[in-house]
Enzyme design. Sequence first.
Site, PDB file in Angstrom:
ATOM      1  N   CYS A 188       0.834  -1.205   0.000  1.00  0.00           N
ATOM      2  CA  CYS A 188       0.000   0.000   0.000  1.00  0.00           C
ATOM      3  C   CYS A 188       0.867   1.252   0.000  1.00  0.00           C
ATOM      4  O   CYS A 188       1.357   1.685   1.046  1.00  0.00           O
ATOM      5  CB  CYS A 188      -0.917  -0.020   1.221  1.00  0.00           C
ATOM      6  SG  CYS A 188      -1.937   1.457   1.362  1.00  0.00           S
TER       7      CYS A 188
ATOM      8  N   CYS B  11      -0.439   4.124   2.049  1.00  0.00           N
ATOM      9  CA  CYS B  11      -0.186   4.000   3.495  1.00  0.00           C
ATOM     10  C   CYS B  11       1.287   4.262   3.821  1.00  0.00           C
ATOM     11  O   CYS B  11       1.594   4.945   4.796  1.00  0.00           O
ATOM     12  CB  CYS B  11      -0.490   2.587   3.995  1.00  0.00           C
ATOM     13  SG  CYS B  11      -1.985   1.831   3.383  1.00  0.00           S
ATOM     14  N   ASP B  12       2.178   3.692   3.052  1.00  0.00           N
ATOM     15  CA  ASP B  12       3.582   3.621   3.483  1.00  0.00           C
ATOM     16  C   ASP B  12       4.562   4.413   2.618  1.00  0.00           C
ATOM     17  O   ASP B  12       5.740   4.494   2.953  1.00  0.00           O
ATOM     18  CB  ASP B  12       4.031   2.145   3.501  1.00  0.00           C
ATOM     19  CG  ASP B  12       3.207   1.328   4.488  1.00  0.00           C
ATOM     20  OD1 ASP B  12       2.828   1.883   5.532  1.00  0.00           O
ATOM     21  OD2 ASP B  12       2.935   0.146   4.209  1.00  0.00           O
TER      22      ASP B  12
END
Length: 305
Positions: free
Chosen positions: A133, A136-137
């Site tokens: 992701c 997300c990261d």
Amino acid sequence: MENLVIIGSGPAGLTAAIYAARANLEPLLLAGALPGGLLTQTSEVENFPGFPDGIEGVDLMMRCQQQAEKFGAKVVYETVEKVELKKNHPHKIIFTSGESITAKAIIVATGSSPRWLGLESEQRLKNHGVSACATCDGAFFRDKPVVVAGGGDTAMEEALFLTKFASSVTVVHRRDTLRASKIMADRAVNHPKITFAWNSVVDEIIGTEKVEAVRIKNVNTDEITELPCNGFFAALGHDPNTGLFKGQIEMDKKGFIVLHDQSSKTSVEGVFVAGDCADNVYRQAVSAAGMGCKAAIDAERWLAE
Ligand code: NDP
């Protein structure tokens, strides 16, 4: 018999539980094999509204659960083995423990699972440079080189998103043509920070404590190359966790549950759906939460009727 059973405890399921509990439906939420859902597998969540300093995925899900329980939702740590959906409810839900319950209405919020390459090193280095992701990261790889595997729209989107942070992005794709839509493919191919390793597969992720490089193999020549990098993103698509409902609820050919009447209704009376198991496009915590809210409202209205 339960009034409303929610299957799944990610953002969709827990938001449905908050809304249903506040509507005095006394929902029963089945937390499943991964309580809190996929978000508990990531580290910091920086894009959930209301948390300007970010929040750990696990903390966010724990807060959602507390909020649902505060209003009377019951959370049970059971995993569903089988469901028997009836045209005229009650529906039957059988747990892996062997116990079973019946419910007037059900909200399916079982999420999806990212496809992984299946390498031992990939599993070992998850959250240590390996992710599925970028949203997300990605921000953890500021000015660092990263590698993305995949050739679909997700891979292009992930690669393009990562260019905001990473010093360079290498997309490793097993063929010489992309599956992605032309517009996304063109954007990625023409981006100065993105390069492609065509006809190549990731053979190993190198690193003991964290990702240091990715080893790739050219499928035509067997040539092995090492790409030094700090992050590896698997962007191989997602599989919806809907196996339980196969043959009982209408799904598309990829297994995502089909929404009816532009609502959260499924093909089965009294069964509603929310989150990634019905969404192959957005797949965000906040969009799943929004779907959970809609499913709870639809279920409430249906039960009232
Ligand atoms: P896709 O199934 O479309 O693509 C998966 C990609 O991963 C393919 O290129 C596939 O290769 C590759 N792949 C799969 N398994 C492996 C493996 N084991 N090893 C190496 N490569 C592998 O999934 P997406 O998530 O990309 O897209 C899903 C849907 O969501 C699509 O309909 C897409 O259009 C849509 N979407 C739209 C977006 C947008 O419009 N902004 C953004 C994201 C998704 P191969 O091509 O060889 O099969």
